[in-house]
Design an enzyme around this catalytic site. Structure first.
Site, PDB file in Angstrom:
ATOM      1  CG  HIS A  98      -0.283   0.106   2.544  1.00 32.32           C
ATOM      2  ND1 HIS A  98      -0.046   1.292   3.182  1.00 32.32           N
ATOM      3  CD2 HIS A  98       0.191  -0.867   3.382  1.00 32.32           C
ATOM      4  CE1 HIS A  98       0.534   1.074   4.349  1.00 32.32           C
ATOM      5  NE2 HIS A  98       0.695  -0.232   4.493  1.00 32.32           N
ATOM      6  CB  CYS A 148       0.869  -3.953   5.498  1.00 30.93           C
ATOM      7  SG  CYS A 148      -0.627  -4.908   5.837  1.00 30.93           S
TER       8      CYS A 148
END
Length: 584
Positions: free
Chosen positions: A462, A481
């Site tokens: 992301h 992440c």
């Protein structure tokens, strides 16, 4: 079949013990389990006594391994199963009747050291002595069969270690989901067996390891490090104070010698004195390649890295060669690969790199997992639902200290039904039945875009507002992440649609402000991998910090002895061992 004597029956018991006691060498099945069709191959009895002895010795394994077993993904089997299939497909014909083949086998087993394996694992001296005794005397049929099957087991074990690795990665990580082999596994091993039939055993060993340039460079790097070790290792540099430009003295002379030994400073400069511009440039290059701050000053961290013993660096290369044997077959076609310890991501198309970027990965306490998946869709203008761990450990303490934290970060409080709650109505000392969701926006925790690949860990690539962290050398800063420095470039490449999803099309999608999931026209594999070495542009091996301390377990597995049973042609009987025992 000829009538079996009592001595041969005893020898048969030995063969069974020899074969089955090697169950600790279980590997991912390199060839398909025996099928009804393959059982027809050995319908006729072997036409020689040695073949009959081999067949009689292996017959009990036919019942140990059900003939119609369907191969399952990630299935692990005994090497004994492979030995059985090998002999069945050659009608139990002896494989090692040519002295040249045996010589090639012994030499090739010794040469496994260049791949970071341990030749002593393969009991080379026992095989050599057994072969010498067969040549020097008149061996019995049982002894010839015993040697043949021992050589075959060793041959298969070594090839499997070179092909797929010695250590079972699924034992190191219960979530390991990389497929155990690339291509057609049966065809793969049968090609190696064909080399034996062609009396080119050395070719089987040459073809078994990964053939990619990356692996060859690691092998060459290992050889260079061993040369340095054998010459006495590289010089140590005195610690206690930072070494800086303009300084002189014994420690600086040691630094120069160490930089020469590592290939960072020309050898003819080793006798010169002082921390001059050449040394500054060499230190900066070393620091860049070792993931240290490249300031040209040999401080505590730089000196500590320089003083890592060459033997430890040899082990580090061996560990990463093992990882290469696990994973290099996956690096083909179109895919995205995240190098976790290297803080970088790259995309490949047709096996060639077309894009790369820096990333931030999980902190050691919230490590980014190693796994493979498929990128299936992109989320534009994503909202962010705060994960439970971050909610408990990070956000709630901030709300308790600052009642305005939620509003300042555009975070809403929702109940189980998704209704928005007034934060002041929540008991923040013991909040229950709520979750927090941050509104979309370029300054949200997920930035403008999320690259999704469904997995069991809620991990994704992301965008991020924390762009200042990309300038840091060490970027283990996320909660698991992967934050990407240039995610929109990757999104454009993933769509691979220059008309609809070019840069302008992506900006138009973002400009509407709506949170929307858009599927990719073609799924793209993504590999999250962990490597603690790099290769410089000139092919030299460089080293990264082992941020999650994963190397030690791989090295421990490499150091465990391969449990090949002893070979002694004078012995007639050993206890039977149950198949599957100590199976990998």
């Amino acid at each position: 079949m000829v009538q079996l004597t009592r001595s041969f029956v005893i020898s048969r018991m030995f063969f069974m013990g020899f074969l089955i006691s090697g169950a600790a060498f279980g590997q991912t099945s390199p060839i398909e389990p025996v099928s009804a069709a393959s059982s027809e191959i050995d319908a006729a009895a072997p036409d020689d006594a040695v073949g009959q002895a081999i067949q009689a010795s292996l017959e009990p394994l036919r019942s140990a391994f059900p003939p119609l077993l369907t191969a399952r993904r990630h299935q692990r089997v005994d090497v004994s199963r492979v030995v059985l299939d090998f002999y069945m497909h050659r009608n139990y014909r002896a494989a090692w009747t040519d002295d040249s083949d045996v010589a090639q086998l012994l030499k090739s087993l010794e040469d496994t050291r260049i791949d970071g394996l341990t030749p002593a694992d393969f009991r080379i001296s026992e095989l050599a002595q057994a072969h010498e005794s067969l040549v020097a005397a008149m061996p019995s049929t049982a002894q010839r069969a015993m040697f043949d099957m021992a050589a075959t087991r060793t041959f298969i074990t070594a090839l499997l270690q070179l092909r797929r690795g010695k250590v079972d990665p699924s034992r190191l990580d219960i979530h390991w989901n990389f497929e155990p082999a690339g291509g057609n596994a049966r065809e793969d091993m049968n090609t190696l067996f064909a080399a034996l039939d062609a009396h080119d055993v050395a070719r089987a060993f040459a073809d078994a390891p990964p053939q990619e340039a990356i692996y060859r460079n690691l092998r060459e790097g290992l050889a260079r490090l061993r040369q340095i070790r054998d010459a006495g290792g590289w010089p140590k540099v005195a610690v206690g104070q930072s070494l800086k430009p303009g300084m002189d003295g014994v420690a600086v002379a040691q630094l120069r010698a160490r930089l020469v030994a590592g290939g960072y400073l020309d050898a003819h400069l080793s006798t010169k004195a002082g921390y001059d511009d050449k040394v500054i440039a060499a230190v900066k290059r070393y620091q860049t390649e070792q993931y240290l701050g490249a300031d040209g000053v040999a401080g505590a961290a730089t000196l500590a890295a320089l003083n890592v013993p060459v033997e430890a660096r040899i082990d580090q290369v061996r560990v990463n060669m093992e990882r290469a044997r696990w994973l290099l077959y996956k690096l083909q076609g179109t895919f995205v690969i995240v190098d976790i310890a290297g803080y970088k991501v790259a995309m490949y198309r047709d096996g060639l790199p077309i894009w790369h970027s820096r990333v931030q990965v999980g902190k050691p306490v919230r490590s980014t997992p190693v796994f493979q998946a498929e990128i299936t869709y992109i989320t534009f203008n994503p909202t962010w639902t705060v994960p439970p761990t971050i909610l408990k450990q990070d956000v709630i303490p901030k709300v308790q200290n600052d009642p305005g934290y939620l509003a300042a970060n555009r975070i809403r409080v929702l109940d189980r039904e998704g209704n928005v709650l007034d934060p002041s109505s929540v008991d923040w000392s013991n909040p229950r039945g709520i979750h927090l969701r941050q509104d979309a926006g370029p300054d949200s925790s997920l930035g403008q875009v999320v690259i999704r690949f469904p997995n069991d860990y809620a991990i994704y690539l992301h965008d991020t507002p924390h762009r200042e962290l990309f300038a840091k050398t060490v970027r283990a800063t996320s909660s698991g992440c992967i934050r990407v420095e240039n995610p929109l470039q990757l999104v454009e490449l993933l769509f691979n649609d220059p008309v609809r999803w070019n840069s302008a099309g992506i900006q138009k999608q973002l400009a509407n402000g709506r949170t929307e999931n858009v599927p990719l026209p073609v799924k793209v594999p993504v590999l999250l991998a962990y490597w603690t070495v790099d290769l410089s542009k000139d092919g030299r091996v460089t080293f990264k910090p082992d941020i999650y301390d994963y190397d030690a377990r791989v090295l421990q597995g490499l150091s465990q002895p391969t449990k090949l049973p002893a070979l002694d042609l004078r012995r007639a009987e050993v206890p039977l061992v149950v198949t599957g025992q100590n199976q990998l």
